[in-house]
Motif scaffolding. Structure first.
Motif, PDB file in Angstrom:
ATOM      1  N   SER A 172       0.808  -1.223   0.000  1.00 53.16           N
ATOM      2  CA  SER A 172       0.000   0.000   0.000  1.00 53.16           C
ATOM      3  C   SER A 172       0.837   1.267   0.000  1.00 53.16           C
ATOM      4  O   SER A 172       0.397   2.308  -0.493  1.00 53.16           O
ATOM      5  CB  SER A 172      -0.934   0.020   1.218  1.00 53.16           C
ATOM      6  OG  SER A 172      -1.872  -1.025   1.139  1.00 53.16           O
ATOM      7  N   GLU A 173       2.038   1.198   0.579  1.00 56.60           N
ATOM      8  CA  GLU A 173       2.878   2.391   0.700  1.00 56.60           C
ATOM      9  C   GLU A 173       4.277   2.084   0.192  1.00 56.60           C
ATOM     10  O   GLU A 173       4.780   0.958   0.323  1.00 56.60           O
ATOM     11  CB  GLU A 173       2.936   2.849   2.157  1.00 56.60           C
ATOM     12  CG  GLU A 173       1.586   3.266   2.711  1.00 56.60           C
ATOM     13  CD  GLU A 173       1.640   3.702   4.164  1.00 56.60           C
ATOM     14  OE1 GLU A 173       2.763   3.692   4.752  1.00 56.60           O
ATOM     15  OE2 GLU A 173       0.587   4.033   4.725  1.00 56.60           O
ATOM     16  N   MET A 174       4.934   3.104  -0.349  1.00 58.23           N
ATOM     17  CA  MET A 174       6.256   2.951  -0.935  1.00 58.23           C
ATOM     18  C   MET A 174       7.137   4.117  -0.534  1.00 58.23           C
ATOM     19  O   MET A 174       6.710   5.277  -0.543  1.00 58.23           O
ATOM     20  CB  MET A 174       6.135   2.889  -2.467  1.00 58.23           C
ATOM     21  CG  MET A 174       7.436   2.983  -3.242  1.00 58.23           C
ATOM     22  SD  MET A 174       7.104   2.884  -5.022  1.00 58.23           S
ATOM     23  CE  MET A 174       8.599   3.610  -5.688  1.00 58.23           C
ATOM     24  N   THR A 175       8.377   3.791  -0.153  1.00 55.22           N
ATOM     25  CA  THR A 175       9.367   4.822   0.094  1.00 55.22           C
ATOM     26  C   THR A 175      10.627   4.489  -0.692  1.00 55.22           C
ATOM     27  O   THR A 175      10.920   3.322  -0.970  1.00 55.22           O
ATOM     28  CB  THR A 175       9.734   4.939   1.588  1.00 55.22           C
ATOM     29  OG1 THR A 175      10.307   3.708   2.020  1.00 55.22           O
ATOM     30  CG2 THR A 175       8.510   5.258   2.432  1.00 55.22           C
ATOM     31  N   VAL A 176      11.354   5.523  -1.065  1.00 53.61           N
ATOM     32  CA  VAL A 176      12.650   5.374  -1.728  1.00 53.61           C
ATOM     33  C   VAL A 176      13.658   6.177  -0.927  1.00 53.61           C
ATOM     34  O   VAL A 176      13.502   7.396  -0.769  1.00 53.61           O
ATOM     35  CB  VAL A 176      12.600   5.862  -3.187  1.00 53.61           C
ATOM     36  CG1 VAL A 176      14.003   5.809  -3.803  1.00 53.61           C
ATOM     37  CG2 VAL A 176      11.627   5.020  -4.007  1.00 53.61           C
ATOM     38  N   ASP A 177      14.646   5.473  -0.370  1.00 60.89           N
ATOM     39  CA  ASP A 177      15.651   6.106   0.488  1.00 60.89           C
ATOM     40  C   ASP A 177      15.000   6.912   1.617  1.00 60.89           C
ATOM     41  O   ASP A 177      15.438   8.014   1.955  1.00 60.89           O
ATOM     42  CB  ASP A 177      16.592   6.988  -0.340  1.00 60.89           C
ATOM     43  CG  ASP A 177      17.459   6.173  -1.290  1.00 60.89           C
ATOM     44  OD1 ASP A 177      17.740   5.001  -0.976  1.00 60.89           O
ATOM     45  OD2 ASP A 177      17.842   6.696  -2.355  1.00 60.89           O
TER      46      ASP A 177
END
Length: 310
Positions: free
Chosen positions: A247-252
């Motif tokens: 459902s959620e995405m983070t990059v660095d």
């Protein structure tokens, strides 16, 4: 005109996801239901798919939400009647059954959709796009939940064919087989079986992709407290994390954009995809996630754990 749809197996997943999404869909109209124990208010209800199809010739498609053991029999019946079929995950009890169903659907000219709902989670398409062109150095799957919360009293899940912890674990495998740019294979595994059960309650898996990058998975069906459904991917261009089941995405560490959230964020696009498949007379039968589960049962070390009771 909406496709007249029947649902078979009116259990928790059907009531939590399928029925609300069907009711809101412009593509489908719920025409009937079949279940051994309960029906659906407001539509004709039967105790078997055979009874349903005999009484309701107008039904054009079915969603099969029964446990995987025995589901192929209903799918074969529907296909033989020229009815389109959506299979809840996992699609059947064995890979051979799925292959047989795919051949039958093609010969009959009907749609067969082996659905993987987690692939339709809001952040999964963005994660797949971000990973394209990048080299994966390592990945880790952490899939920990409480079976007593998500499958209360469902004895079938620990019976042969019920898959145990792989019932939720295959959701993680459906995501990584969708988003990772390279194919991967299992090298070793450790499966923990309760002393009184026939399916694992926990697993540790070590995969390796085509470039040699390690992919580790930790699955746990006895996890209390905060539930964890996370996938971490280290690449030559940064670190991507999918959390909350995609459902959620983070990059660095920075939040990235994702699709719409909500209680039916996965199943609404899943049914839209089913409608497109029917309109285009196509099937979608990807067994890659299921094959990895079969590999785990084939080469994984079996360890006996404490007895389990709901």
């Amino acid at each position: 005109m909406p496709v007249k749809l029947a649902i078979v197996g009116v259990g928790k997943i059907a009531r939590d996801q399928h029925l609300p999404v069907i009711a809101a869909s412009p593509d489908f109209e719920l025409a009937a239901a079949a279940s051994r124990s309960t029906g659906v208010e407001g539509v004709k209800s039967f105790t078997s798919l055979a009874e349903l199809l005999d009484a309701c010739p107008e039904v054009e498609a079915v969603s099969l939400c029964t446990p995987p053991v025995g589901r192929a029999q209903d799918a074969r019946l529907a296909i033989s009647r020229g009815v389109h079929v959506l299979l809840e995950k996992p699609p059947a009890a064995t890979l051979s059954e799925v292959d047989d169903l795919a051949r039958r659907a093609q010969a009959a000219g009907v749609t067969l959709f082996a659905s993987w709902h987690s692939r339709f989670a809001p952040a999964v398409p963005a994660a797949k796009a971000w990973l394209q062109g990048r080299t994966v150095r390592a990945a880790r799957i952490t899939w920990k939940e409480d079976v007593r919360v998500w499958h209360p009293g469902q004895e079938w899940i620990f019976a042969p064919g019920g898959m145990g912890v792989f019932d939720p674990g295959v959701n993680a495998l459906s995501i990584v087989t969708e988003i990772l740019p390279e194919t991967f294979a299992l090298r070793r595994g450790r499966l923990v079986f309760p002393s009184n059960r026939q399916a694992p309650i926990a697993a540790e898996l070590a995969f390796e992709d085509a470039r040699g990058a390690p992919i580790a998975a930790e699955l746990d069906f006895l996890h209390t407290g905060d539930q964890r459904w996370d996938i971490e991917v280290e690449t030559d261009g940064g670190r991507l994390v999918l959390s909350k089941g995609g459902s959620e995405m983070t990059v660095d560490g920075t939040a990235a954009t994702a699709g719409a959230h909500g209680p039916h964020a996965e199943y609404a696009p899943l049914y839209a995809h089913f409608a497109r498949l029917i309109a285009e007379r196509r099937s979608d039968v990807d067994v890659a996630p299921f094959r990895h589960v079969a590999d785990a049962f084939m080469i994984g070390e079996r360890v006996e754990g404490p007895a389990f009771a709901f």
